[in-house]
Write a protein that holds these residues in place. Structure first.
Motif, PDB file in Angstrom:
ATOM      1  N   GLN A 165       0.890  -1.088   0.018  1.00 54.37           N
ATOM      2  CA  GLN A 165      -0.039  -0.040   0.046  1.00 54.37           C
ATOM      3  C   GLN A 165       0.831   1.354   0.041  1.00 54.37           C
ATOM      4  O   GLN A 165       0.309   2.259  -0.023  1.00 54.37           O
ATOM      5  CB  GLN A 165      -0.821   0.049   1.159  1.00 54.37           C
ATOM      6  N   GLY A 166       2.102   1.260  -0.104  1.00 52.23           N
ATOM      7  CA  GLY A 166       2.985   2.395  -0.174  1.00 52.23           C
ATOM      8  C   GLY A 166       3.778   2.656   1.172  1.00 52.23           C
ATOM      9  O   GLY A 166       4.725   3.347   0.975  1.00 52.23           O
ATOM     10  N   ASP A 167       3.809   1.779   2.202  1.00 53.22           N
ATOM     11  CA  ASP A 167       4.507   2.227   3.287  1.00 53.22           C
ATOM     12  C   ASP A 167       5.427   1.158   3.637  1.00 53.22           C
ATOM     13  O   ASP A 167       5.380   0.000   4.091  1.00 53.22           O
ATOM     14  CB  ASP A 167       3.457   2.312   4.828  1.00 53.22           C
ATOM     15  N   LYS A 168       6.569   1.341   3.016  1.00 50.16           N
ATOM     16  CA  LYS A 168       7.928   0.434   3.244  1.00 50.16           C
ATOM     17  C   LYS A 168       8.504   0.676   4.348  1.00 50.16           C
ATOM     18  O   LYS A 168       9.995  -0.145   4.606  1.00 50.16           O
ATOM     19  CB  LYS A 168       8.893   0.444   1.864  1.00 50.16           C
ATOM     20  N   SER A 169       8.404   1.524   5.466  1.00 49.22           N
ATOM     21  CA  SER A 169       8.986   1.954   6.441  1.00 49.22           C
ATOM     22  C   SER A 169       9.441   0.907   7.215  1.00 49.22           C
ATOM     23  O   SER A 169      10.331   0.743   8.050  1.00 49.22           O
ATOM     24  CB  SER A 169       8.261   3.059   7.154  1.00 49.22           C
ATOM     25  N   ARG A 170       8.421  -0.242   7.465  1.00 47.05           N
ATOM     26  CA  ARG A 170       8.983  -1.290   8.282  1.00 47.05           C
ATOM     27  C   ARG A 170       9.854  -2.495   7.554  1.00 47.05           C
ATOM     28  O   ARG A 170      10.126  -3.369   8.475  1.00 47.05           O
ATOM     29  CB  ARG A 170       7.569  -2.190   8.698  1.00 47.05           C
ATOM     30  N   GLY A 171      10.092  -2.283   6.360  1.00 48.24           N
ATOM     31  CA  GLY A 171      10.670  -3.401   5.537  1.00 48.24           C
ATOM     32  C   GLY A 171      12.362  -2.724   5.575  1.00 48.24           C
ATOM     33  O   GLY A 171      12.790  -1.933   6.012  1.00 48.24           O
ATOM     34  N   ILE A 172      12.969  -3.529   4.606  1.00 49.49           N
ATOM     35  CA  ILE A 172      14.325  -3.207   4.304  1.00 49.49           C
ATOM     36  C   ILE A 172      14.279  -3.103   2.817  1.00 49.49           C
ATOM     37  O   ILE A 172      13.744  -3.701   2.131  1.00 49.49           O
ATOM     38  CB  ILE A 172      15.410  -4.499   4.759  1.00 49.49           C
ATOM     39  N   GLU A 173      15.069  -2.124   2.467  1.00 44.05           N
ATOM     40  CA  GLU A 173      15.149  -1.797   1.098  1.00 44.05           C
ATOM     41  C   GLU A 173      16.676  -1.787   0.570  1.00 44.05           C
ATOM     42  O   GLU A 173      17.684  -1.433   1.323  1.00 44.05           O
ATOM     43  CB  GLU A 173      14.643  -0.481   0.586  1.00 44.05           C
ATOM     44  N   ALA A 174      16.805  -2.164  -0.891  1.00 44.73           N
ATOM     45  CA  ALA A 174      18.155  -2.209  -1.666  1.00 44.73           C
ATOM     46  C   ALA A 174      18.173  -1.808  -2.805  1.00 44.73           C
ATOM     47  O   ALA A 174      16.902  -1.622  -3.374  1.00 44.73           O
ATOM     48  CB  ALA A 174      18.857  -3.576  -1.217  1.00 44.73           C
ATOM     49  N   CYS A 175      19.286  -1.365  -3.334  1.00 49.96           N
ATOM     50  CA  CYS A 175      19.072  -1.088  -4.879  1.00 49.96           C
ATOM     51  C   CYS A 175      20.393  -1.662  -5.382  1.00 49.96           C
ATOM     52  O   CYS A 175      21.733  -1.448  -4.859  1.00 49.96           O
ATOM     53  CB  CYS A 175      19.395   0.488  -5.030  1.00 49.96           C
ATOM     54  N   VAL A 176      20.329  -2.470  -6.615  1.00 47.65           N
ATOM     55  CA  VAL A 176      21.146  -3.055  -7.354  1.00 47.65           C
ATOM     56  C   VAL A 176      21.418  -1.975  -8.408  1.00 47.65           C
ATOM     57  O   VAL A 176      20.638  -1.683  -9.333  1.00 47.65           O
ATOM     58  CB  VAL A 176      20.824  -4.248  -7.951  1.00 47.65           C
ATOM     59  N   ILE A 177      22.573  -1.382  -8.595  1.00 43.11           N
ATOM     60  CA  ILE A 177      22.944  -0.371  -9.613  1.00 43.11           C
ATOM     61  C   ILE A 177      23.910  -1.207 -10.675  1.00 43.11           C
ATOM     62  O   ILE A 177      24.885  -1.781 -10.041  1.00 43.11           O
ATOM     63  CB  ILE A 177      23.952   0.765  -9.255  1.00 43.11           C
TER      64      ILE A 177
END
Lengths: 345, 345, 345
Positions: free
Chosen positions: C244-256
């Motif tokens: 629903q748009g709230d990623k604040s409780r998760g963990i995020e990463a980025c592959v460049i």
């Protein structure tokens, strides 16, 4: 495109004995061996029957027996045995190459055999004159077209950059060159007056003449197409008259480099380093031979990379500079001889 | 150009199990495996989706799952799963090859599947007949076109020169050959009467029959296009009637060599050495298998160099001799079959 | 065919110093170095005189001196010295490439220099935003055309099969994707709700948030031609609102991943792995960097074999599936830009 009507060094004489040696010159694979009488034979390295390289066969007396079905060829390439039958097909045989042994080199003639005239082999005084000694029998295999090696040797300005720790100094590249050409050869001459010599010459002069000061230095190139290169070099204590023609107080050497094409993209460099000083000290042969080997190795590395780069690029921008004069003349003389050959054919 | 409507040996049966094995025949890369039921499946080694070799995937039951995006193919090459979607595109699938297992060999059919008739597999009695034993499961990879291997085996005169220390003697190359051909095969026969046998046969006869004298020796070749080769050989004590048809006092062997093309310039040689003597001594299998391996290795070296030389040369002079009759007939029969195939298509 | 009017990553900034580094981009061999002031210079890796790669030369101050005859070029490619002569031929010089240093990458512009606009370098927030940390400086050399690497990254359904032991699970390939495109980029999004996460994410979430249950997982791709790829990924405990748009409780990463073409058949993958969790634990950089290195190595093996297979085959059957939508859009966008470039020229 290679000159056909020319003598090419294919090996040092000492490389050839009673075994079969295969070597390629101008894209032609050739086997070499000595007959019992010691004469060198040179034959096409491919059986006329089923094309096994004859180098996989063996000598039977003075003849070569193919290692596959035993067809046997005499030193003239004539088929003298077809096992299993008495008749020898008239078309059986392999090409033989005219061959000459001179100046410790073995030379082959790739053109029409009837035109193979030994007097066309370039005169190399330094390998014939008994007052010169040195280090012979050397060769390099280089992954470049032989004309790149010609170019390399015709512009010795590269010494300053490629051989900075041995024979190169700023004086080499700074010197003016004098280039000339006749029908037979290209000549390049360079004088480097009154300077502190590069390490190779400094050490040589110290050992040979106990001299440690400034020198006059010279390089005199004689290039005879397609790939015969003689470099007369030396140094003399400054003020002893070398530039005026009296080299007697200096030390002289000669680099002989025969730049035989192997394929379109590879060549052999057969080389020797001869000198007229310390001629009774044979350990000097080995020491200077090693030094020249090491510095010529630096050229091999350059030439391998230059050829790779030329192959990888399209639309190459090629800018000539003043020092290219000798190399350009060498290429023109080869080109003219190729055109003559083509016109005759 | 290879014959398509033909069975080619792609592997020994024992090479194939529940892993994926990739092998190339006539330029077609194929994966092989056994289903749970033990049947061999042969599929195109390339996923129809993004062309990963299927050999990088894995077996899932009897199906092959691609190692990239998981498309899955059954033993008939039908796509049975596209992960991420229910619909399977109708054009999805990989080619399956008809396959047969016979004489311990796995044979594939490269032509139209409906023409794959197992009765076209050449009969190889020596691998089926229980009174013959020997050494099977051998293979060589050779860097030559398969027809050079055919040629090699059709002219056994080469034994005298290539295998001089084992089966070669002057009698082999000196013997007359009798060559014949029908629509199915080429036959070459050679008899070498009354001579001191070559080392391989001398030792074999001594061990098998405690005989150490002169022999009559024979070679009887049967070649079935495109690459199936049976060589019936043997020796018998001289005067025991072999040339007249009674080989019972001699020892007989059979070299089976299937010369499968891999690419235009490489081939596989699947071979076995069978015999009808010392059949209860299985250590003889290994000893003679090793000896034949060693001598066939000598041919591999010849064939690799012959092919290299053929590629390197233009304007090849190719002279035929009398012993080439069998090889020339073999090439003609293959050529005729290629023309038939081309006319049918 | 490569886009010329584009910025390509040629190196990580940290790779370039006061030595000459040669690297090829889109078939153009370029040398890189830093001036004394720290600015990166990028020049054609070939002397205009006799085509020795300039990488065999050396830096003299801020200029490059050729290792053969000493021609010297300034950071703009202008010839500033021809040893042995005062005049510099007007046509002497080597090509210089516009270069920019941004996001720790060094970017070169292969098109017309006057069009080299740094604002065209794609924005990479995750390498600029100080609240993100991670592992940078990585690269792979891959033996495939760069578009195969683009394809690989645009369809992450392959994770299930290529990366089954780390980030792959059945949920990845089973999820629907949403693909869109504008003039600048292609976007692919995939949500994998409520499942037991794959090992990589399970471990990450456990360490970062002491959570060990089911997750919602996402992948959000942004692809900017010709080869710039950003993958925003993450997991959140199920039911915490991520979809629903709230990623604040998760963990995020980025592959460049910057997939720079080297030649028609090889490419570089310059990559980094950034994250917004455990940002004060730098040992996590190394641990996760190693994990991503290992799993990307699995793709390298796939891509090498895929390219080999594509080269070996003619008449390839290529079947598209649903998950290819992103890769197909990426190829179309590149194609459109190539056509625009060709129309402008």
């Amino acid at each position: 495109m290679f000159l056909k009507n020319a003598w090419y060094v294919i090996a040092w004489g000492e490389e050839i004995g009673r075994q079969l040696l295969a070597r390629t010159v101008c894209n032609e694979s050739i086997i070499l061996y000595r007959t019992a009488g010691g004469k060198v034979a040179a034959l096409e390295n491919s059986c006329c029957h089923r094309q096994l390289p004859l180098a996989m066969g063996k000598l039977v007396g003075d003849d070569v027996q193919c290692g596959y079905h035993g067809l046997t060829f005499d030193p003239n390439g004539k088929c003298v045995r077809v096992p299993g039958q008495n008749a020898i097909p008239p078309e059986a045989g392999v090409r033989r190459y005219p061959v000459a042994e001179k100046y410790r080199f073995v030379w082959v003639w790739l053109g029409a055999p009837e035109r193979a005239d030994e007097s066309l082999i370039p005169h190399i005084d330094r390998l014939a004159n008994p007052s010169w000694v040195g280090s012979t029998g050397h060769k390099f295999h280089i992954d470049c077209n032989y004309e790149l090696l010609n170019d390399n040797l015709m512009d010795l300005g590269h010494e300053t950059f490629v051989h900075a720790t041995s024979i190169g100094s700023e004086e080499v590249v700074a010197a003016n060159i004098k280039t000339s050409r006749d029908d037979r050869a290209v000549y390049v001459e360079r004088w480097m007056p009154d300077h502190d010599p590069a390490p190779f010459w400094k050490a040589a002069l110290k050992h040979a003449a106990q001299y440690d000061g400034n020198v006059d230095r010279w390089q005199q190139i004689e290039f005879i197409p397609p790939c015969n290169y003689l470099l007369h070099v030396g140094v003399a204590p400054v003020g002893t008259g070398a530039p005026q023609g009296d080299k007697s107080r200096g030390i002289e050497a000669c680099v002989i480099s025969i730049n035989t094409p192997e394929t379109d993209l590879t060549c052999w460099q057969f080389w020797a380093f001869m000198r007229n000083f310390q001629t009774d000290q044979r350990d000097v042969d080995q020491k200077l031979g090693k030094a020249v080997h090491d510095l010529l190795s630096e050229d091999v590395a350059v030439l391998n990379e230059q050829q790779k780069n030329l192959l990888a690029r399209k639309n190459i921008r090629k800018v000539d500079i003043g020092h290219d004069a000798g190399g350009i003349q060498a290429r023109r003389l080869i080109q003219r001889k190729l055109e003559q050959e083509s016109a005759q054919a």
